[in-house]
Design a protein around this motif. Structure first.
Motif, PDB file in Angstrom:
ATOM      1  N   GLY A  25       1.536   8.589  11.871  1.00 34.83           N
ATOM      2  CA  GLY A  25       0.715   9.772  12.027  1.00 34.83           C
ATOM      3  C   GLY A  25      -0.597   9.524  12.729  1.00 34.83           C
ATOM      4  O   GLY A  25      -1.349  10.457  12.992  1.00 34.83           O
ATOM      5  N   SER A  26      -0.882   8.263  13.015  1.00 30.16           N
ATOM      6  CA  SER A  26      -2.103   7.926  13.715  1.00 30.16           C
ATOM      7  C   SER A  26      -1.879   6.600  14.428  1.00 30.16           C
ATOM      8  O   SER A  26      -0.861   5.942  14.224  1.00 30.16           O
ATOM      9  N   THR A  27      -2.819   6.202  15.248  1.00 30.89           N
ATOM     10  CA  THR A  27      -2.706   4.921  15.949  1.00 30.89           C
ATOM     11  C   THR A  27      -2.769   3.791  14.931  1.00 30.89           C
ATOM     12  O   THR A  27      -3.803   3.569  14.300  1.00 30.89           O
ATOM     13  N   PHE A  28      -1.649   3.094  14.763  1.00 35.36           N
ATOM     14  CA  PHE A  28      -1.559   2.132  13.661  1.00 35.36           C
ATOM     15  C   PHE A  28      -2.579   1.021  13.779  1.00 35.36           C
ATOM     16  O   PHE A  28      -3.120   0.561  12.770  1.00 35.36           O
ATOM     17  N   SER A  29      -2.876   0.593  14.979  1.00 34.57           N
ATOM     18  CA  SER A  29      -3.821  -0.513  15.149  1.00 34.57           C
ATOM     19  C   SER A  29      -5.246  -0.139  14.731  1.00 34.57           C
ATOM     20  O   SER A  29      -6.092  -1.011  14.564  1.00 34.57           O
ATOM     21  N   ASP A  30      -5.508   1.149  14.541  1.00 34.91           N
ATOM     22  CA  ASP A  30      -6.823   1.606  14.074  1.00 34.91           C
ATOM     23  C   ASP A  30      -6.857   1.821  12.563  1.00 34.91           C
ATOM     24  O   ASP A  30      -7.846   2.320  12.032  1.00 34.91           O
ATOM     25  N   ILE A  31      -5.790   1.462  11.877  1.00 36.09           N
ATOM     26  CA  ILE A  31      -5.673   1.728  10.443  1.00 36.09           C
ATOM     27  C   ILE A  31      -5.843   0.445   9.644  1.00 36.09           C
ATOM     28  O   ILE A  31      -5.211  -0.569   9.936  1.00 36.09           O
ATOM     29  N   SER A  32      -6.694   0.492   8.639  1.00 36.31           N
ATOM     30  CA  SER A  32      -6.779  -0.579   7.654  1.00 36.31           C
ATOM     31  C   SER A  32      -5.847  -0.232   6.501  1.00 36.31           C
ATOM     32  O   SER A  32      -5.748   0.921   6.085  1.00 36.31           O
ATOM     33  N   ILE A  33      -5.171  -1.249   5.987  1.00 29.47           N
ATOM     34  CA  ILE A  33      -4.213  -1.039   4.909  1.00 29.47           C
ATOM     35  C   ILE A  33      -4.573  -1.930   3.731  1.00 29.47           C
ATOM     36  O   ILE A  33      -4.802  -3.136   3.885  1.00 29.47           O
ATOM     37  N   GLY A  34      -4.589  -1.324   2.561  1.00 29.09           N
ATOM     38  CA  GLY A  34      -4.822  -2.088   1.345  1.00 29.09           C
ATOM     39  C   GLY A  34      -3.671  -1.927   0.374  1.00 29.09           C
ATOM     40  O   GLY A  34      -3.100  -0.844   0.267  1.00 29.09           O
ATOM     41  N   TRP A  35      -3.339  -3.024  -0.297  1.00 32.57           N
ATOM     42  CA  TRP A  35      -2.378  -2.968  -1.387  1.00 32.57           C
ATOM     43  C   TRP A  35      -3.146  -2.981  -2.701  1.00 32.57           C
ATOM     44  O   TRP A  35      -4.038  -3.818  -2.897  1.00 32.57           O
ATOM     45  N   TYR A  36      -2.775  -2.080  -3.582  1.00 33.64           N
ATOM     46  CA  TYR A  36      -3.365  -1.983  -4.908  1.00 33.64           C
ATOM     47  C   TYR A  36      -2.221  -1.942  -5.922  1.00 33.64           C
ATOM     48  O   TYR A  36      -1.082  -1.611  -5.578  1.00 33.64           O
ATOM     49  N   ARG A  37      -2.536  -2.248  -7.151  1.00 35.96           N
ATOM     50  CA  ARG A  37      -1.512  -2.154  -8.182  1.00 35.96           C
ATOM     51  C   ARG A  37      -2.097  -1.590  -9.459  1.00 35.96           C
ATOM     52  O   ARG A  37      -3.301  -1.703  -9.719  1.00 35.96           O
ATOM     53  N   GLN A  38      -1.230  -0.987 -10.220  1.00 38.71           N
ATOM     54  CA  GLN A  38      -1.661  -0.415 -11.493  1.00 38.71           C
ATOM     55  C   GLN A  38      -0.566  -0.624 -12.523  1.00 38.71           C
ATOM     56  O   GLN A  38       0.574  -0.179 -12.334  1.00 38.71           O
ATOM     57  N   ALA A  39      -0.928  -1.304 -13.585  1.00 36.66           N
ATOM     58  CA  ALA A  39      -0.023  -1.508 -14.713  1.00 36.66           C
ATOM     59  C   ALA A  39      -0.326  -0.456 -15.769  1.00 36.66           C
ATOM     60  O   ALA A  39      -1.440   0.071 -15.825  1.00 36.66           O
ATOM     61  N   PRO A  40       0.645  -0.148 -16.611  1.00 33.14           N
ATOM     62  CA  PRO A  40       0.418   0.867 -17.653  1.00 33.14           C
ATOM     63  C   PRO A  40      -0.801   0.536 -18.512  1.00 33.14           C
ATOM     64  O   PRO A  40      -0.951  -0.596 -18.982  1.00 33.14           O
ATOM     65  N   GLY A  41      -1.671   1.515 -18.662  1.00 34.61           N
ATOM     66  CA  GLY A  41      -2.854   1.336 -19.493  1.00 34.61           C
ATOM     67  C   GLY A  41      -3.980   0.566 -18.840  1.00 34.61           C
ATOM     68  O   GLY A  41      -4.997   0.298 -19.486  1.00 34.61           O
ATOM     69  N   LYS A  42      -3.810   0.216 -17.572  1.00 33.43           N
ATOM     70  CA  LYS A  42      -4.838  -0.549 -16.879  1.00 33.43           C
ATOM     71  C   LYS A  42      -5.334   0.211 -15.652  1.00 33.43           C
ATOM     72  O   LYS A  42      -4.666   1.110 -15.148  1.00 33.43           O
TER      73      LYS A  42
END
Length: 117
Positions: free
Chosen positions: A26-43
């Motif tokens: 949906g946009s120029t990929f090279s202009d996009i920063s990507i982050g991975w996040y995680r969430q465990a139950p109750g955290k």
């Protein structure tokens, strides 16, 4: 508008590996920063790794030395290689995209990672 889709989650034994993928469109990929996040139950949701549009990388303390983030701009995909997985890595993993020069962020629906002991 950026559309984000995660894939690659699953069930793995402790010590094993998985590779997650985050496809952004949906946009120029090279202009996009990507982050991975995680969430465990109750955290709270926590940072796993982030790669900027310029290739700068940052890792959360709990995954340093075990996880590797990379990007393939031609495939419009960011990968998270997860090695030496531990039960405490069990969580739903989410991808967040942010376009350069814009404040809006876009989240995917997440992919579940379960590490059995």
């Amino acid at each position: 508008q950026v559309h984000v889709v995660e894939s690659g989650g699953g069930l793995v034994q402790a010590g094993g590996s998985l590779r997650l993928s985050c496809a952004a469109s949906g946009s120029t990929f090279s202009d996009i920063s990507i982050g991975w996040y995680r969430q465990a139950p109750g955290k709270q949701r926590e940072l796993v790794a982030v790669i900027s549009s310029g290739g700068t990388i940052e890792y959360g303390d709990s995954v340093k030395g075990r996880f590797t983030i990379s990007r393939d701009n031609a495939k419009m995909t960011v990968y998270l290689q997860m090695n030496s997985l531990k039960p405490e890595d069990t969580a739903r993993y989410y991808c967040k995209a942010k376009r350069r020069f814009y404040a809006t962020t876009y989240w995917g629906q997440g992919t579940q990672v379960t590490v059995s002991s």
